[in-house]
Design a protein around this motif. Structure first.
Motif, PDB file in Angstrom:
ATOM      1  N   ILE A  46       0.884  -1.165   0.000  1.00 19.52           N
ATOM      2  CA  ILE A  46       0.000   0.000   0.000  1.00 19.52           C
ATOM      3  C   ILE A  46       0.917   1.208   0.000  1.00 19.52           C
ATOM      4  CG2 ILE A  46      -1.730   1.349   1.251  1.00 19.52           C
ATOM      5  CD1 ILE A  46      -2.716  -1.295   2.498  1.00 19.52           C
ATOM      6  N   VAL A  47       0.736   2.080  -0.988  1.00 20.10           N
ATOM      7  CA  VAL A  47       1.564   3.281  -1.107  1.00 20.10           C
ATOM      8  C   VAL A  47       0.650   4.488  -1.290  1.00 20.10           C
ATOM      9  CG1 VAL A  47       3.611   2.093  -2.007  1.00 20.10           C
ATOM     10  CG2 VAL A  47       1.876   2.921  -3.600  1.00 20.10           C
ATOM     11  N   SER A  48       1.113   5.633  -0.801  1.00 20.25           N
ATOM     12  CA  SER A  48       0.341   6.862  -1.005  1.00 20.25           C
ATOM     13  C   SER A  48       1.291   8.019  -1.249  1.00 20.25           C
ATOM     14  CB  SER A  48      -0.548   7.169   0.205  1.00 20.25           C
ATOM     15  OG  SER A  48       0.224   7.634   1.281  1.00 20.25           O
ATOM     16  N   VAL A  49       0.776   8.990  -1.997  1.00 20.20           N
ATOM     17  CA  VAL A  49       1.474  10.244  -2.282  1.00 20.20           C
ATOM     18  C   VAL A  49       0.439  11.358  -2.359  1.00 20.20           C
ATOM     19  CG1 VAL A  49       3.413   9.183  -3.546  1.00 20.20           C
ATOM     20  CG2 VAL A  49       1.360   9.902  -4.797  1.00 20.20           C
ATOM     21  N   ARG A  65      -7.513   4.447  -4.299  1.00 22.94           N
ATOM     22  CA  ARG A  65      -8.332   5.265  -3.410  1.00 22.94           C
ATOM     23  C   ARG A  65      -7.824   6.695  -3.522  1.00 22.94           C
ATOM     24  NH1 ARG A  65     -10.485   1.120  -3.647  1.00 22.94           N
ATOM     25  NH2 ARG A  65     -11.192  -0.290  -2.017  1.00 22.94           N
ATOM     26  N   THR A  66      -8.735   7.644  -3.463  1.00 24.73           N
ATOM     27  CA  THR A  66      -8.344   9.050  -3.583  1.00 24.73           C
ATOM     28  C   THR A  66      -8.971   9.892  -2.470  1.00 24.73           C
ATOM     29  OG1 THR A  66     -10.127   9.374  -5.191  1.00 24.73           O
ATOM     30  CG2 THR A  66      -7.909   8.983  -6.069  1.00 24.73           C
ATOM     31  N   PRO A  67      -8.659   9.569  -1.210  1.00 26.27           N
ATOM     32  CA  PRO A  67      -9.155  10.450  -0.153  1.00 26.27           C
ATOM     33  C   PRO A  67      -8.479  11.813  -0.310  1.00 26.27           C
ATOM     34  CG  PRO A  67      -7.541   8.909   0.739  1.00 26.27           C
ATOM     35  CD  PRO A  67      -7.788   8.519  -0.694  1.00 26.27           C
ATOM     36  N   LEU A  68      -9.283  12.851  -0.348  1.00 28.33           N
ATOM     37  CA  LEU A  68      -8.775  14.200  -0.574  1.00 28.33           C
ATOM     38  C   LEU A  68      -7.699  14.544   0.444  1.00 28.33           C
ATOM     39  CD1 LEU A  68      -9.480  16.683  -2.380  1.00 28.33           C
ATOM     40  CD2 LEU A  68     -10.866  17.481  -0.484  1.00 28.33           C
ATOM     41  N   PRO A  69      -6.534  14.979   0.051  1.00 27.48           N
ATOM     42  CA  PRO A  69      -5.974  15.235  -1.273  1.00 27.48           C
ATOM     43  C   PRO A  69      -4.858  14.243  -1.657  1.00 27.48           C
ATOM     44  CG  PRO A  69      -4.871  16.631   0.318  1.00 27.48           C
ATOM     45  CD  PRO A  69      -5.803  15.723   1.085  1.00 27.48           C
ATOM     46  N   TRP A  70      -5.079  12.957  -1.426  1.00 30.51           N
ATOM     47  CA  TRP A  70      -4.040  11.961  -1.660  1.00 30.51           C
ATOM     48  C   TRP A  70      -4.429  10.958  -2.737  1.00 30.51           C
ATOM     49  CZ3 TRP A  70      -5.556  13.114   3.451  1.00 30.51           C
ATOM     50  CH2 TRP A  70      -4.604  13.825   4.198  1.00 30.51           C
ATOM     51  N   LEU A  82      -3.664  18.963  -7.310  1.00 36.75           N
ATOM     52  CA  LEU A  82      -4.603  19.340  -6.251  1.00 36.75           C
ATOM     53  C   LEU A  82      -3.882  19.721  -4.958  1.00 36.75           C
ATOM     54  CD1 LEU A  82      -7.513  19.587  -5.266  1.00 36.75           C
ATOM     55  CD2 LEU A  82      -7.434  17.151  -4.695  1.00 36.75           C
ATOM     56  N   TRP A  83      -2.843  18.979  -4.591  1.00 30.08           N
ATOM     57  CA  TRP A  83      -2.104  19.248  -3.355  1.00 30.08           C
ATOM     58  C   TRP A  83      -1.605  20.692  -3.322  1.00 30.08           C
ATOM     59  CZ3 TRP A  83      -1.319  16.353   0.965  1.00 30.08           C
ATOM     60  CH2 TRP A  83      -0.315  16.775   1.847  1.00 30.08           C
ATOM     61  N   ARG A  84      -0.971  21.113  -4.419  1.00 32.22           N
ATOM     62  CA  ARG A  84      -0.419  22.475  -4.477  1.00 32.22           C
ATOM     63  C   ARG A  84      -1.530  23.523  -4.470  1.00 32.22           C
ATOM     64  NH1 ARG A  84       4.837  22.997  -8.264  1.00 32.22           N
ATOM     65  NH2 ARG A  84       5.928  21.133  -7.599  1.00 32.22           N
ATOM     66  N   ASN A 139       9.111  15.033  -5.829  1.00 27.57           N
ATOM     67  CA  ASN A 139       8.429  14.241  -6.852  1.00 27.57           C
ATOM     68  C   ASN A 139       6.945  14.550  -6.776  1.00 27.57           C
ATOM     69  OD1 ASN A 139      10.806  12.602  -7.603  1.00 27.57           O
ATOM     70  ND2 ASN A 139      10.627  11.864  -5.496  1.00 27.57           N
ATOM     71  N   HIS A 140       6.298  14.586  -7.935  1.00 25.74           N
ATOM     72  CA  HIS A 140       4.888  14.966  -8.001  1.00 25.74           C
ATOM     73  C   HIS A 140       4.175  14.076  -9.004  1.00 25.74           C
ATOM     74  CE1 HIS A 140       7.356  18.477  -6.947  1.00 25.74           C
ATOM     75  NE2 HIS A 140       6.411  18.686  -6.052  1.00 25.74           N
ATOM     76  N   TRP A 141       3.028  13.504  -8.580  1.00 26.19           N
ATOM     77  CA  TRP A 141       2.264  12.621  -9.463  1.00 26.19           C
ATOM     78  C   TRP A 141       0.782  12.936  -9.383  1.00 26.19           C
ATOM     79  CZ3 TRP A 141       5.927  10.250  -6.112  1.00 26.19           C
ATOM     80  CH2 TRP A 141       7.013   9.632  -6.737  1.00 26.19           C
ATOM     81  N   SER A 142       0.126  12.876 -10.520  1.00 25.18           N
ATOM     82  CA  SER A 142      -1.327  12.793 -10.536  1.00 25.18           C
ATOM     83  C   SER A 142      -1.677  11.341 -10.197  1.00 25.18           C
ATOM     84  CB  SER A 142      -1.867  13.145 -11.925  1.00 25.18           C
ATOM     85  OG  SER A 142      -1.472  12.155 -12.875  1.00 25.18           O
ATOM     86  N   THR A 143      -2.944  11.053  -9.968  1.00 28.48           N
ATOM     87  CA  THR A 143      -3.345   9.676  -9.689  1.00 28.48           C
ATOM     88  C   THR A 143      -2.969   8.769 -10.853  1.00 28.48           C
ATOM     89  OG1 THR A 143      -5.132  10.410  -8.234  1.00 28.48           O
ATOM     90  CG2 THR A 143      -5.316   8.182  -9.161  1.00 28.48           C
ATOM     91  N   ARG A 144      -3.282   9.188 -12.060  1.00 23.71           N
ATOM     92  CA  ARG A 144      -2.985   8.374 -13.255  1.00 23.71           C
ATOM     93  C   ARG A 144      -1.482   8.166 -13.417  1.00 23.71           C
ATOM     94  NH1 ARG A 144      -5.015  11.115 -18.207  1.00 23.71           N
ATOM     95  NH2 ARG A 144      -3.072  12.227 -17.975  1.00 23.71           N
ATOM     96  N   ASP A 145      -0.694   9.226 -13.232  1.00 24.66           N
ATOM     97  CA  ASP A 145       0.757   9.100 -13.384  1.00 24.66           C
ATOM     98  C   ASP A 145       1.372   8.212 -12.303  1.00 24.66           C
ATOM     99  OD1 ASP A 145       0.739  10.687 -15.639  1.00 24.66           O
ATOM    100  OD2 ASP A 145       1.317  12.514 -14.553  1.00 24.66           O
ATOM    101  N   PHE A 146       0.839   8.272 -11.089  1.00 24.29           N
ATOM    102  CA  PHE A 146       1.371   7.431 -10.019  1.00 24.29           C
ATOM    103  C   PHE A 146       1.052   5.961 -10.285  1.00 24.29           C
ATOM    104  CE2 PHE A 146       1.421   5.994  -5.437  1.00 24.29           C
ATOM    105  CZ  PHE A 146       2.796   6.041  -5.320  1.00 24.29           C
ATOM    106  N   ALA A 147      -0.162   5.685 -10.741  1.00 26.02           N
ATOM    107  CA  ALA A 147      -0.527   4.302 -11.086  1.00 26.02           C
ATOM    108  C   ALA A 147       0.373   3.777 -12.201  1.00 26.02           C
ATOM    109  CB  ALA A 147      -1.992   4.220 -11.473  1.00 26.02           C
ATOM    110  N   LYS A 148       0.710   4.621 -13.143  1.00 30.81           N
ATOM    111  CA  LYS A 148       1.613   4.232 -14.232  1.00 30.81           C
ATOM    112  C   LYS A 148       3.043   4.025 -13.705  1.00 30.81           C
ATOM    113  CE  LYS A 148       0.975   6.460 -18.028  1.00 30.81           C
ATOM    114  NZ  LYS A 148       0.994   7.491 -19.088  1.00 30.81           N
ATOM    115  N   PHE A 149       3.463   4.856 -12.781  1.00 32.46           N
ATOM    116  CA  PHE A 149       4.806   4.792 -12.211  1.00 32.46           C
ATOM    117  C   PHE A 149       5.089   3.440 -11.549  1.00 32.46           C
ATOM    118  CE2 PHE A 149       7.353   5.446  -8.289  1.00 32.46           C
ATOM    119  CZ  PHE A 149       8.593   5.696  -8.879  1.00 32.46           C
ATOM    120  N   VAL A 150       4.105   2.866 -10.866  1.00 33.04           N
ATOM    121  CA  VAL A 150       4.322   1.613 -10.129  1.00 33.04           C
ATOM    122  C   VAL A 150       4.257   0.374 -11.005  1.00 33.04           C
ATOM    123  CG1 VAL A 150       3.441   2.648  -8.000  1.00 33.04           C
ATOM    124  CG2 VAL A 150       1.902   1.279  -9.429  1.00 33.04           C
ATOM    125  N   GLN A 151       3.765   0.513 -12.236  1.00 31.33           N
ATOM    126  CA  GLN A 151       3.503  -0.632 -13.116  1.00 31.33           C
ATOM    127  C   GLN A 151       4.682  -1.578 -13.359  1.00 31.33           C
ATOM    128  OE1 GLN A 151       0.555  -1.466 -15.095  1.00 31.33           O
ATOM    129  NE2 GLN A 151      -0.609  -0.107 -13.756  1.00 31.33           N
TER     130      GLN A 151
END
Length: 179
Positions: free
Chosen positions: A112-115, A164-169, A120-122, A143-155
């Protein structure tokens, strides 16, 4: 916001019901405490690069085994824990690809990882009047990721099993790819 963050962690951990958990980057132990409470009977271990935070976590969660450690060179054996948890760490590390490969190495199945969810964070930082000169970037975030970019990063290392996208993570439940 933090309560919703931890509710999401709780739900993901309860879904997996791991026997062993390793939290990498435990900070002061708030998340370690949530992990311990929501995985009764699990062996919980945690590490952080900061020795003061290691002491805080050990005091907060005396049933956990806590030690100092660097995400880039984890001293745990390969396939050490059923679940590896790394919350709000990867945005701080100089070599996130290497850190992610270490997380994949020490888990035998799940992570389980989160960023922070960007941009939105900024935007939220600026809306509250924080870090204007850095366009809302929190100090230490390199390092900065959107949800889509982070999901791609871990692939390369993991299959994404839940987002999961609890605001603002952005929070991902991952399953290790076969080697």
């Amino acid at each position: 916001l933090i309560e919703r963050f931890f509710v999401n962690i709780k739900n993901l951990v309860e879904h997996i019901q791991p026997a062993t958990i390793l939290e990498v980057g435990c900070g002061p132990g708030f998340s370690t405490e949530v992990l311990q409470k929501n995985a009764p009977g699990a062996r919980v271990e945690a590490c952080d690069i900061d020795p003061e935070l290691v002491l805080m976590t050990a005091k907060r969660v005396p049933t956990a085994t806590v030690q100092q450690g660097d995400i880039h060179i984890l001293t745990y054996p390969t396939a050490h824990a059923e679940l590896v948890v790394c919350l709000e760490v990867l945005e701080h590390v100089e070599h996130p690809e290497h850190a992610l490969s270490e997380l994949a190495r020490v888990t035998n199945r799940y992570a389980i990882v989160s960023v922070p969810r960007e941009p939105l964070w900024r935007v939220l930082n600026m809306a509250r009047g924080a870090y204007w000169s850095d366009w809302g970037n929190t100090p230490g975030h390199i390092n900065h990721w959107s949800t889509r970019d982070f999901a791609k990063f871990v692939q390369p290392y993991f299959h994404v099993r839940a987002i999961r996208t609890p605001l603002p993570w952005t929070m991902l439940l991952l399953e290790k790819r076969a080697s």
